[in-house]
Scaffold this active site. Structure first.
Site, mmCIF file in Angstrom:
data_model
loop_
_atom_site.group_PDB
_atom_site.id
_atom_site.type_symbol
_atom_site.label_atom_id
_atom_site.label_comp_id
_atom_site.label_asym_id
_atom_site.label_seq_id
_atom_site.Cartn_x
_atom_site.Cartn_y
_atom_site.Cartn_z
ATOM 1 N N HIS A 174 0.852 -1.184 -0.063
ATOM 2 C CA HIS A 174 0.068 -0.296 0.204
ATOM 3 C C HIS A 174 0.813 1.273 -0.031
ATOM 4 O O HIS A 174 1.895 1.203 0.753
ATOM 5 C CB HIS A 174 -0.939 0.116 1.178
ATOM 6 C CG HIS A 174 -2.031 1.023 1.055
ATOM 7 N ND1 HIS A 174 -1.754 2.372 1.155
ATOM 8 C CD2 HIS A 174 -3.431 0.762 1.100
ATOM 9 C CE1 HIS A 174 -3.164 2.644 1.140
ATOM 10 N NE2 HIS A 174 -3.895 2.097 1.148
ATOM 11 N N ARG A 189 -6.236 10.122 -0.740
ATOM 12 C CA ARG A 189 -5.886 10.633 -2.234
ATOM 13 C C ARG A 189 -7.280 10.769 -3.029
ATOM 14 O O ARG A 189 -7.403 11.412 -3.985
ATOM 15 C CB ARG A 189 -4.837 9.605 -3.017
ATOM 16 C CG ARG A 189 -3.304 9.928 -2.424
ATOM 17 C CD ARG A 189 -2.587 8.646 -2.832
ATOM 18 N NE ARG A 189 -2.636 7.430 -2.145
ATOM 19 C CZ ARG A 189 -2.954 6.375 -2.943
ATOM 20 N NH1 ARG A 189 -2.719 6.243 -4.065
ATOM 21 N NH2 ARG A 189 -2.887 5.159 -2.038
#
Lengths: 240, 659
Positions: free
Chosen positions: B257, B273
């Protein structure tokens, strides 16, 4: 770091299965930058006391496994930074819950009992039609429900509860908060009369002495004080 | 000899196992769930950002449907997934979200009218449709064409897990907590249940079941730096492997990740994000557009993690005494947004870093996060090689994710696969195949063998330290089987892991008590984890291409000609030190979406000889069907509906699309 501390972890040890009397045991650990009690306790187990029992799962303050008394106060050990604590840190298992050993207690059994007793699930009249458009809900209401849904059942409120010291059948703030959560949810068809049956006595909302240790120690900052007060008012008027 | 009998035994109390249990219970079968921890403590709770399902309620999700979700998922997998499973999944996901809504999950809802959002570093205004008001909202996530990730602030997994766990209580399903399955009982072709160790008393018992389902999650803890919970040690996959009959698929496909906080490795959601957060380097420069002009910060996780590490290698990282990191910048989202939608992230930043993410940058670096590989099953969740054994969720290689899964697709997979496999197990139990034909003699054999293994550890004279072997394994995996792989590193890893495996047979432990004994647990688990680690490293060494999260610096191109196939690992002989690998080809000629460019990342794949033919075949089918509706065209391209359990076959309603 020249001023690096050597910490003493003073742990209340016990092993009920073996009939050992509870006793304090000190472990010395060199403090490191950003050290949490998760890191410190694992270091103790790896290097000093391989038999030491404690419960961590997510180690990120999300799963609620690692509630313990940290210097006498219920809290999540995984996110307790040692730099916020003194050089001698006392650690003891949460009271109220069945003791498994050392810092490990059986919160799971207690919480399952609460779920069964308070029926902490949506009571709907019909099975949902899964392919149909979902029923709409006001955005603000969804957020308000989530606010109460954030409880992680860590047991800190139970351990910090004055009433539970006197009556072990008290549902605790965790239980009352759940009732408040389902009461708020329009998908649950239960009425205040139904909820009154569950918490309308001294083992429920009227047992609370309003000492509110629960509110002070809740690691998720749940609004327990207002929820309990609100529920008590609603249940009192329902009971009249 | 203590034997517990049940129709269905579910090993693992996370979302996948709980949902599968509910399904089988509602069909009238007795179900017992085993869990290492109280089920609400399962790692499902740590899923933050959301669950993908193509409801298409939000303005940026308009036009979304199963087809778009399917294509995103296949591209995300770098064509490694089973496309029929991806279809089955994308079809069922909207039903899963709606079921969860009915069970009480407080999904974030659409508010009609104008609202401000941050996209590509700028504040823009979006207008939500009045007819969508109050329906389930969605946020943007990586590798998707539409905003499809349904969410509950950034506590989505928590809210889902609590709703489903409380549903199992409502259904009266017993959960036996602090119980660990340490071996499967089987006769080489049929699984009959498991040998189970009570983690408090140390007592062994046998759980004999007509159907056994492994739902124990991933095995991230074979790595030193992982976002996974400490219980994610892959024991379910390991005991399946140890049968010698069941097989593990694509174990080398491990996801890293992009954003875990540095250096603790605690996850901060992709939603950061998705909601407009940016990645910056030591100089404050937003570097992702330089590498990935199309999707920038929102390319798939494999691509973003690789670009971040590449940027760090180029010397652009922030240097600290623990190593280098980059910055995640969500300050531009504003305090109100963070307080409402990213509150777990805020808490994590406060408690573990002492910073306020509405003002300060978050130090991040990629870390191991997800196991695409696992117990190889068919589309209905039945394990290959062992009848009566099922698997679902992260423990399984179903195979929805191929070599890279999209964010929001795994928490969706847990419940969707649970729905499918719950029905599938009920079907099995109701069929003659599900009849229980096991002798207590066989059960005794397995119990005795496991007791002997534990006694050997407790009373033996071994001198190896289990904790030390565990740390060494984790170091090897993080240092040599990580984001950037090469033949040289992998060979070294395989050799060292084999040596550790041999040493693990000589573990000695100081704490001899039979009951709660963390040292004993580490000892028997590390023996199993080393086998999983070897499946990952050995599989990665053999796979001489780069696909999704598996990146070989010495073989940087995706090679469809040679490697459009799934790795299968078995461990037939307890004393072998390497898994036996075989391969299962993916059939290009029957794919709905033949291999191509993902829309982000590298463009230089080596083509499979059948790809061009399939592409023109598909074009011809599409042309022949002209203006037929999308369901008819889809059916002509690749049928999957026979795989959907009857109760989930209807069409999903959307605004402007009836069910």
């Amino acid at each position: 770091m020249s001023d690096q501390r050597v910490l003493t972890l003073r742990v209340l040890r016990s092993s009920p299965g073996e009939g050992l009397a509870p006793h304090w045991e000190d472990f010395r650990v060199e403090e490191a930058e950003g050290m949490t009690l998760f890191i410190a306790l694992n270091e103790v187990r790896e290097t000093l006391a391989p038999s030491l029992q404690f419960d961590f799962v997510c180690r990120a303050g999300i799963c609620g496994s690692c509630g313990m008394l940290i210097d006498g106060r219920p809290g999540l050990a995984c996110r307790a930074l040692t730099r916020d604590l003194g050089p001698v840190i006392t650690l003891a298992p949460l009271p109220v819950f069945e003791l498994i050993g050392d810092l490990s207690v059986n919160t799971g059994k207690w919480m399952r009992g609460t779920a069964e007793r308070l029926q902490t699930w949506i009571h709907a009249q019909a099975e949902p039609d899964l392919t149909a458009l979902e029923a709409p809900m006001e955005p603000a209401l969804a957020e308000a429900i989530y606010e109460l849904d954030r409880c992680i059942e860590c047991g800190c409120c139970v351990a910090g509860c004055g009433t539970l010291r006197m009556r072990e059948d008290f549902v605790g703030a965790v239980g009352l908060n759940k009732i408040a959560r389902f009461r708020l949810d329009p998908r649950d068809t239960r009425t205040d009369e139904d909820f009154y049956e569950l918490i309308g006595d001294d083992s429920g909302v009227f047992g609370c002495m309003s000492l509110l240790g629960c509110h002070d120690v809740c690691p998720k900052g749940l609004p327990l004080q207002t929820q309990i007060a609100f529920l008590r008012r609603k249940m009192a008027s329902t009971g009249l | 000899m203590r034997i517990v009998y049940t129709d269905v035994l579910v090993v693992g109390g996370g979302l996948a196992g709980l949902r599968a249990a509910v399904g089988a219970r509602r069909r009238g079968h007795d179900v017992i769930i085993l869990s290492l921890v109280p089920p609400k403590r399962s790692h499902s709770a740590a899923a933050q950002g959301g669950m993908q399902a193509s409801l298409g309620n939000t303005a940026k999700g308009e036009g979304d449907n199963e087809d778009v979700h399917f294509e995103d998922t296949v591209r995300g997998s770098d064509w490694g997934c089973d496309q029929q499973v991806a279809r089955l999944f994308t079809h069922t996901a909207p039903q899963a979200v709606r079921e969860l809504a009915a069970w009480g999950v407080p999904w974030n809802r659409v508010a009609a009218g104008e609202r401000e959002v941050v996209m590509d570093g700028r504040r823009v205004s979006l207008s939500e449709r009045p007819e969508a008001h109050g329906l389930i909202a969605a946020r943007d996530f990586g590798g998707t064409k539409k905003w499809r990730t349904c969410y509950v602030s950034d506590g989505t997994g928590h809210a889902m897990l609590y709703a489903v766990s409380d549903r199992t209580v409502a259904e009266g399903i017993p959960v036996h907590e602090r119980m660990e399955a340490i071996a499967l009982i089987h006769d080489g072709t049929r699984c009959h249940g498991a040998v189970v160790r009570n983690l408090v008393s140390g007592e062994l018992s046998a759980y004999v079941a007509r159907a056994t389902c492994i739902a124990t999650g991933g095995f991230g803890r074979i790595y030193r730096v992982s976002s996974n919970a400490v219980i994610n040690e892959g024991m379910g996959a390991a005991i399946a492997l140890e049968t010698g009959a069941a097989m593990l698929g694509n174990m080398e496909a491990v996801q890293f990740h992009p954003t875990t906080i540095f250096p603790a490795g605690i996850l901060v959601t992709e939603g950061c994000r998705g909601d407009g957060g940016l990645l910056r380097d030591a100089a404050g420069h937003r570097f992702m557009p330089d590498y990935e002009p199309e999707k920038k910060e929102l390319a798939s996780r494999d691509v973003v993690s690789r670009r971040m590490e590449e940027h760090i290698r180029a010397g652009k990282g922030v240097k600290t005494r623990f190593g280098d990191h980059l910055w995640l910048d969500i300050t531009l989202l504003g305090a109100a947004h963070i307080d409402g939608r990213l509150r777990e992230v805020k808490e994590i930043c406060q408690h573990f870093l002492g910073i306020d993410p509405s003002r300060d940058l978050i130090p991040v670096r990629p870390a191991q996060h997800y196991s695409m590989g696992g117990i190889r099953t068919d589309a209905r969740g039945q394990a290959r090689g062992l009848r009566g054994l099922f698997a679902c969720g992260e423990a399984a290689c179903w195979d929805l994710h191929g070599f890279n899964r999209l964010g929001g697709n795994s928490v969706a997979e847990t419940v969707v696969a649970g729905m499918i496999v719950g029905e599938s197990m009920a079907d099995f139990v109701e069929s003659v195949n599900g009849d229980l034909q096991v002798s207590t003699g066989l059960v005794r054999e397995f119990l005795d063998a496991e007791q002997a293994r534990l006694d050997a550890l407790l009373q033996g004279k071994g001198s190896e330290n289990a904790g030390e072997l565990m740390r060494r394994m984790q170091d090897i995996m993080t240092d040599k089987v990580g984001i950037f792989r090469s033949g040289e590193l992998l060979s070294a890893a395989v050799e060292e892991l084999q040596a550790l495996l041999v040493r693990s047979r000589q573990i000695g432990i100081a704490t001899r008590r039979p009951g709660a004994n963390p040292e004993l647990v580490t000892a028997y688990r590390v023996q199993k984890m080393l086998k999983l680690a070897l499946c990952v490293a050995w599989g990665a060494l053999q796979r001489t291409e780069s696909r999704g999260a598996h990146y070989r610096e010495d073989f940087p191109r995706r090679d469809d000609a040679q490697w459009l196939k799934r790795t299968l690992a078995t461990w037939g002989d307890a004393f072998q030190t390497l898994p036996t690998l075989s391969y299962e080809a993916l059939d290009v000629a029957s794919m709905e979406l033949p291999p191509g460019w993902r829309g982000y990342g590298a463009r230089d794949a080596i083509e499979h000889p059948l790809t061009a033919g399939r592409v023109s075949e598909i074009a011809a089918i599409r042309q022949a069907f002209g203006h037929a509706d999308r369901f008819t065209v889809q059916q002509a391209l690749m049928s999957y509906e026979h795989l959907v359990p009857e109760c989930f076959r209807g069409r999903n309603a959307r605004i402007g699309e009836s069910s």
